[in-house]
Design an enzyme around this catalytic site. Structure first.
Site, PDB file in Angstrom:
ATOM      1  CG  HIS A  45      -1.596   0.981   0.514  1.00 42.09           C
ATOM      2  ND1 HIS A  45      -2.498   1.663   2.096  1.00 42.09           N
ATOM      3  CD2 HIS A  45      -2.333   2.024   0.435  1.00 42.09           C
ATOM      4  CE1 HIS A  45      -2.652   2.541   2.499  1.00 42.09           C
ATOM      5  NE2 HIS A  45      -3.681   2.637   1.231  1.00 42.09           N
ATOM      6  NE  ARG A  46      -2.223   5.778   1.133  1.00 45.99           N
ATOM      7  CZ  ARG A  46      -2.230   6.112   2.054  1.00 45.99           C
ATOM      8  NH1 ARG A  46      -1.657   7.529   2.985  1.00 45.99           N
ATOM      9  NH2 ARG A  46      -4.040   6.339   1.913  1.00 45.99           N
ATOM     10  CD  GLU A 102      -2.603   1.857  -3.120  1.00 46.39           C
ATOM     11  OE1 GLU A 102      -3.706   2.757  -3.193  1.00 46.39           O
ATOM     12  OE2 GLU A 102      -1.645   2.339  -2.518  1.00 46.39           O
ATOM     13  CG  ASP A 127      -2.466   6.480  -4.062  1.00 48.33           C
ATOM     14  OD1 ASP A 127      -3.691   6.630  -4.008  1.00 48.33           O
ATOM     15  OD2 ASP A 127      -2.104   6.476  -2.920  1.00 48.33           O
ATOM     16  CG  HIS A 139      -3.464   8.828   0.252  1.00 45.37           C
ATOM     17  ND1 HIS A 139      -4.116   9.915   1.125  1.00 45.37           N
ATOM     18  CD2 HIS A 139      -3.869   7.692  -0.250  1.00 45.37           C
ATOM     19  CE1 HIS A 139      -5.122   9.342   1.097  1.00 45.37           C
ATOM     20  NE2 HIS A 139      -5.069   7.804   0.449  1.00 45.37           N
ATOM     21  CD  GLU A 167      -7.173   5.814  -5.039  1.00 42.88           C
ATOM     22  OE1 GLU A 167      -7.806   6.001  -3.933  1.00 42.88           O
ATOM     23  OE2 GLU A 167      -5.863   4.620  -3.711  1.00 42.88           O
ATOM     24  CE  LYS A 169      -6.983   9.572  -3.797  1.00 40.31           C
ATOM     25  NZ  LYS A 169      -6.887   8.671  -3.005  1.00 40.31           N
ATOM     26  CG  ASP A 172       0.414   0.709   5.588  1.00 40.14           C
ATOM     27  OD1 ASP A 172      -0.631   1.011   4.353  1.00 40.14           O
ATOM     28  OD2 ASP A 172      -0.908   1.098   6.777  1.00 40.14           O
TER      29      ASP A 172
END
Length: 281
Positions: free
Chosen positions: A39-40, A66, A68, A81, A143, A145, A264
């Site tokens: 995640h990120r 992943e 953003d 993000h 993703e 945004k 995470d």
């Protein structure tokens, strides 16, 4: 039987009667086991959405990453993000109001730890180059945004970038914004498109995601998904849950064989998956 339970069973029957017609061809490994998406990047031990975080995700062999994407004032695809840079840099302001060269002036790492002082807000092109240089062969979940601001042209610019090169990794798109997903599918029809949802309680999001041909998968909030296991089982689309950080939830996701988790803590998640796999041998 409660009113909500009746709705759930109606949904289950609806999904069984309406087999989704989906002509997109996906790699079997996208759904053959529960994949672990960082995640990120690996944001538990690196500043999120930085090159350091993505490097760490590759190092621990995460199945996917992943990130953003926003659009700067000068139409650069920016990886961060929040709509504002306030939380993860030493600057202030909206991404959409600044040029990429100005965004690069801010420190995007020392808020997390002083050893990351040199980290900057990356562009998507920089992330793609890093992943290519590191020979990453997993899945990149991009993703879009656009759930708070409409970035005119972001879908076309993103699809142009992703389709101009044959990457060593696979990529998929996701967004809370259904219109963005529709646009990105128009521009890049071969890529997987996933509907992000915060709460399926009204069933509106589930119907929308499960009854639209171009939607490939659904990415629901993990708390709702675990509270309603019947929806997990009845879904005809791959489900990848966010953000699964507790070990008990990781184990539950692996045991229920959901398509993927976004976490995470990718390194720990991979350890737990190996442990479960070893126990089943």
């Amino acid at each position: 039987m409660s009113g909500f339970t009746k709705i759930v069973f109606k949904l289950h029957n609806f999904l069984d009667r309406n087999k989704i017609k989906n002509n997109l061809k996906f790699k079997p490994s996208l759904t053959s086991k529960t994949l672990v998406f960082a995640h990120r990047g690996s944001k538990s031990n690196c500043p999120e959405n930085t090159l350091a975080a993505f490097h760490e995700a590759v190092r621990v062999h995460a199945d996917g990453i992943e990130l953003d994407v926003h659009l700067s004032l000068d139409n650069e695809l920016i990886v961060i993000h929040d709509e504002k840079i306030d939380r993860t840099t030493n600057g202030k302001g909206l991404v959409k109001n600044m040029n990429a060269i100005d965004l690069k002036k801010f420190d995007a790492g020392s808020w997390f730890n002083s050893k990351f002082t040199d980290e900057k807000i990356p562009t998507l092109s920089e992330v793609l180059k890093l992943l290519t240089d590191l020979s990453f062969t997993g899945y990149l979940n991009i993703e879009i945004k656009t759930d708070k601001f409409d970035y005119p042209g972001i879908e076309k610019k993103l699809s142009d970038l992703m389709t101009e090169t044959k990457w060593p990794f696979s990529y998929i798109y996701s967004s809370f914004n259904f219109d963005s997903l529709k646009k990105i599918h128009t521009f890049d029809s071969k890529a997987e498109v996933n509907y992000l949802t915060k709460n399926l309680l009204t069933l509106k999001s589930h119907y929308k995601g499960s009854s639209t041909d171009f939607i490939s998968g659904i990415h629901p909030r993990r708390t709702y998904a675990f509270m309603h296991p019947l929806l997990l089982k009845s879904s005809k689309r791959p489900l990848r849950l966010w953000t699964v950080n507790q070990e008990t939830e990781m184990r539950q996701a692996f045991q229920q064989h959901v398509a993927g988790i976004i976490t995470d803590f990718p390194e720990r998640a991979l350890e737990i998956r190996r442990e479960i796999q070893d126990q089943s041998k």
